[in-house]
Design a protein around this motif. Structure first.
Motif, PDB file in Angstrom:
ATOM      1  N   LEU A   1       0.834  -1.198   0.000  1.00  8.60           N
ATOM      2  CA  LEU A   1       0.000   0.000   0.000  1.00  8.60           C
ATOM      3  C   LEU A   1       0.868   1.247   0.000  1.00  8.60           C
ATOM      4  N   SER A   2       0.392   2.268  -0.681  1.00  6.59           N
ATOM      5  CA  SER A   2       1.050   3.565  -0.634  1.00  6.59           C
ATOM      6  C   SER A   2       0.028   4.649  -0.905  1.00  6.59           C
ATOM      7  N   THR A   3       0.281   5.823  -0.357  1.00  7.78           N
ATOM      8  CA  THR A   3      -0.609   6.959  -0.618  1.00  7.78           C
ATOM      9  C   THR A   3      -0.171   7.765  -1.835  1.00  7.78           C
ATOM     10  N   GLU A   4       1.024   7.482  -2.372  1.00  8.78           N
ATOM     11  CA  GLU A   4       1.627   8.372  -3.364  1.00  8.78           C
ATOM     12  C   GLU A   4       1.262   8.037  -4.808  1.00  8.78           C
ATOM     13  N   LYS A   5       0.672   9.006  -5.492  1.00 11.39           N
ATOM     14  CA  LYS A   5       0.302   8.836  -6.895  1.00 11.39           C
ATOM     15  C   LYS A   5       1.529   8.639  -7.776  1.00 11.39           C
ATOM     16  N   PHE A   6       2.631   9.344  -7.463  1.00 11.79           N
ATOM     17  CA  PHE A   6       3.855   9.225  -8.260  1.00 11.79           C
ATOM     18  C   PHE A   6       4.343   7.777  -8.358  1.00 11.79           C
ATOM     19  N   PHE A   7       4.077   6.962  -7.328  1.00  9.24           N
ATOM     20  CA  PHE A   7       4.626   5.614  -7.293  1.00  9.24           C
ATOM     21  C   PHE A   7       3.924   4.648  -8.241  1.00  9.24           C
ATOM     22  N   GLU A   8       2.730   5.011  -8.680  1.00  8.78           N
ATOM     23  CA  GLU A   8       1.963   4.096  -9.534  1.00  8.78           C
ATOM     24  C   GLU A   8       2.731   3.724 -10.793  1.00  8.78           C
ATOM     25  N   GLN A   9       3.409   4.694 -11.378  1.00  8.66           N
ATOM     26  CA  GLN A   9       4.149   4.447 -12.607  1.00  8.66           C
ATOM     27  C   GLN A   9       5.278   3.438 -12.369  1.00  8.66           C
ATOM     28  N   ALA A  10       5.973   3.577 -11.250  1.00  6.04           N
ATOM     29  CA  ALA A  10       7.072   2.656 -10.933  1.00  6.04           C
ATOM     30  C   ALA A  10       6.561   1.232 -10.754  1.00  6.04           C
TER      31      ALA A  10
ATOM     32  N   GLU B   1       3.800  -0.035 -12.110  1.00 10.52           N
ATOM     33  CA  GLU B   1       3.357  -0.515 -13.423  1.00 10.52           C
ATOM     34  C   GLU B   1       4.544  -0.893 -14.295  1.00 10.52           C
ATOM     35  N   THR B   2       5.580  -0.062 -14.299  1.00 14.33           N
ATOM     36  CA  THR B   2       6.769  -0.338 -15.104  1.00 14.33           C
ATOM     37  C   THR B   2       7.413  -1.659 -14.700  1.00 14.33           C
ATOM     38  N   ASN B   3       7.386  -1.962 -13.407  1.00 15.04           N
ATOM     39  CA  ASN B   3       8.003  -3.184 -12.897  1.00 15.04           C
ATOM     40  C   ASN B   3       7.004  -4.343 -12.784  1.00 15.04           C
TER      41      ASN B   3
ATOM     42  N   GLU C   1      12.025   9.571 -11.906  1.00 13.19           N
ATOM     43  CA  GLU C   1      12.629   8.451 -12.653  1.00 13.19           C
ATOM     44  C   GLU C   1      12.181   8.436 -14.104  1.00 13.19           C
ATOM     45  N   LEU C   2      10.968   8.959 -14.390  1.00  4.96           N
ATOM     46  CA  LEU C   2      10.507   9.025 -15.786  1.00  4.96           C
ATOM     47  C   LEU C   2      11.297  10.080 -16.560  1.00  4.96           C
ATOM     48  N   LEU C   3      11.547  11.212 -15.919  1.00  2.00           N
ATOM     49  CA  LEU C   3      12.353  12.248 -16.566  1.00  2.00           C
ATOM     50  C   LEU C   3      13.776  11.745 -16.805  1.00  2.00           C
ATOM     51  N   LEU C   4      14.324  11.031 -15.817  1.00  2.00           N
ATOM     52  CA  LEU C   4      15.676  10.485 -15.950  1.00  2.00           C
ATOM     53  C   LEU C   4      15.728   9.446 -17.063  1.00  2.00           C
ATOM     54  N   GLU C   5      14.741   8.571 -17.104  1.00  2.00           N
ATOM     55  CA  GLU C   5      14.706   7.535 -18.140  1.00  2.00           C
ATOM     56  C   GLU C   5      14.667   8.150 -19.540  1.00  2.00           C
ATOM     57  N   GLN C   6      13.815   9.168 -19.722  1.00  2.00           N
ATOM     58  CA  GLN C   6      13.706   9.798 -21.034  1.00  2.00           C
ATOM     59  C   GLN C   6      14.990  10.519 -21.402  1.00  2.00           C
ATOM     60  N   TYR C   7      15.626  11.132 -20.408  1.00  2.00           N
ATOM     61  CA  TYR C   7      16.876  11.856 -20.651  1.00  2.00           C
ATOM     62  C   TYR C   7      17.965  10.887 -21.114  1.00  2.00           C
TER      63      TYR C   7
ATOM     64  N   ASP D   1      16.941   0.577 -18.147  1.00  5.98           N
ATOM     65  CA  ASP D   1      16.339   0.289 -16.838  1.00  5.98           C
ATOM     66  C   ASP D   1      17.411   0.113 -15.770  1.00  5.98           C
ATOM     67  N   LYS D   2      18.484  -0.583 -16.116  1.00 10.62           N
ATOM     68  CA  LYS D   2      19.564  -0.817 -15.148  1.00 10.62           C
ATOM     69  C   LYS D   2      20.240   0.486 -14.755  1.00 10.62           C
TER      70      LYS D   2
END
Length: 396
Positions: free
Chosen positions: A110-119, A121-123, A205-211, A224-225
């Motif tokens: 469980l988490s309250t943070e919306k930002f974490f949903e992407q992480a 889903e990606t994993n 992490e999404l900004l870093l990945e795209q960069y 990813d690594k």
């Protein structure tokens, strides 16, 4: 409901103290809650406790676990439903300890943070649920306006931004191409915060990945690594640069501020006569200090939904003074109206607004009383127990 609550070791005492508080508060509500003192009980002691107590579920506020043969954690070994609340980014926990198998059918994260949903889903983590409740704790009866002794307080770690860069350079010194990309990325973050004066409203992490994707010719697995290796440095850089810049602006406004943080913060703010410096305090002591403060600073750029300082401000009669948290503001409009949120380019005006509240007894009392009533409906252990009962019924 019979609940075992894990209490392990952490460099931040908030997690171990919160575990004890949760046990006490849930027992007051009728749950049969018992603390698992992991520093006192070994893995075999835990199995004997399980056999004797026969819990309906176990609960952890960080991914602590016991390990058994064949690298089984306590979830795999016992098959008892385990609810794991995480307060920090999933990248720090995935495929480790209690999250060794994040999709185990007897684990629900469980988490309250919306930002974490992407992480998640990606994993490809499916045993995950976002919730909106986070219990705070009122440690004293509502301290009246004229009895408040601290105008504005700040709690939070601070690490030297320069040292974070040095640590990153040391880790990636054998790969100068990747290091250059990461240095450029941090340079761009620095430019955005200093020149654009706007907080980043996307997962870092999404900004870093795209960069990295735009800068290097790497396949998806390699990207990813690199992201996961670099994340801890980039995340720390982002957090602490944001805190540094915001605290400098707040200090320059002249408002009297009490800080409870690492000595490094004094290197940043030491020349401001309106800033007072104290060593970090325990979680429980911080709650008492918040209750004595008219306003409480929250600077958490890695979150957009919730942080424990938010409900604890409301429940202890203190005005929340926080960086903009878009998801929280959209989901809690009334509580947001009783708080003061700032962006990097609005801090001066926001401090003026805050002063108009904390220097006016009637306005202060109206807002804090309203916030307390609203928080009692959303951020208490009564809601926590209901949520745990629903998880046990619907998710296991």
């Amino acid at each position: 409901m019979k609940i075992l609550i894990f209490k392990g070791s952490s460099r931040y005492d908030v997690l171990s103290t919160y575990s004890l508080i949760a046990t006490t508060e849930l027992r007051k509500l009728g749950a049969n809650a018992v603390t698992v003192e992991m520093n006192l009980m070994n893995s075999n002691d835990y199995l004997r406790l399980i056999e004797k107590f026969k819990p309906d579920l176990t609960l952890g506020f960080n991914p602590v676990t016991y390990f058994y043969e064949d690298e089984k954690n306590h979830i795999m070994k016992t098959g008892i439903p385990h609810v794991l609340r995480i307060g920090d980014h999933p990248f720090y926990h995935l495929n480790n300890r209690a999250m060794l198998n994040p999709n185990h059918p007897k684990l629900l994260t469980l988490s309250t943070e919306k930002f974490f949903e992407q992480a998640f889903e990606t994993n490809k983590v499916t045993r995950y649920k976002r919730i909106t409740t986070l219990p705070g704790l009122n440690v004293s009866k509502q301290v009246k306006f004229n009895d408040k002794t601290i105008p504005l307080c700040y709690f939070g770690t601070y690490h030297s931004v320069d040292q974070i860069i040095l640590d990153m350079q040391n880790q990636f010194k054998e790969n100068p191409i990747i290091l250059k990309v990461l240095m450029d990325f941090c340079g761009d973050l620095n430019y955005l915060l200093i020149n654009n004066k706007k907080y980043i409203q996307n997962p870092i992490e999404l900004l870093l990945e795209q960069y990295i994707r735009d800068s290097l010719k790497l396949d998806g697995e390699s990207i990813d690594k690199v992201v996961k290796l670099a994340f801890v440095h980039v995340d720390l850089f982002h957090r602490n640069l944001t805190r540094k810049l915001a605290l400098i602006e707040i200090a320059e406004s002249g408002v009297e501020m009490y800080t409870f943080s690492a000595p490094e913060l004094q290197n940043v703010l030491g020349h401001y006569p309106n800033v007072r410096f104290f060593n970090p305090v325990s979680y429980l002591e911080s709650l008492h200090i918040i209750s004595q403060s008219k306003a409480n600073i929250n600077i958490t750029p890695m979150f957009t939904s919730l942080h424990e300082r938010i409900p604890n401000s409301f429940l202890n009669n203190s005005i929340l003074f926080s960086n903009k948290m878009v998801d929280f503001m959209e989901s809690n409009k009334e509580l947001s109206e009783g708080s003061v949120f700032f962006d990097q380019d609005t801090i001066s005006d926001s401090v003026n607004h805050l002063n108009s509240i904390i220097n006016n007894e009637n306005i202060f009392n109206d807002l804090t009383e309203q916030n307390y009533i609203l928080a009692q409906k959303k951020f208490t252990f009564k809601q926590e127990l209901t949520m745990l009962e629903q998880c046990l019924k619907n998710d296991f």
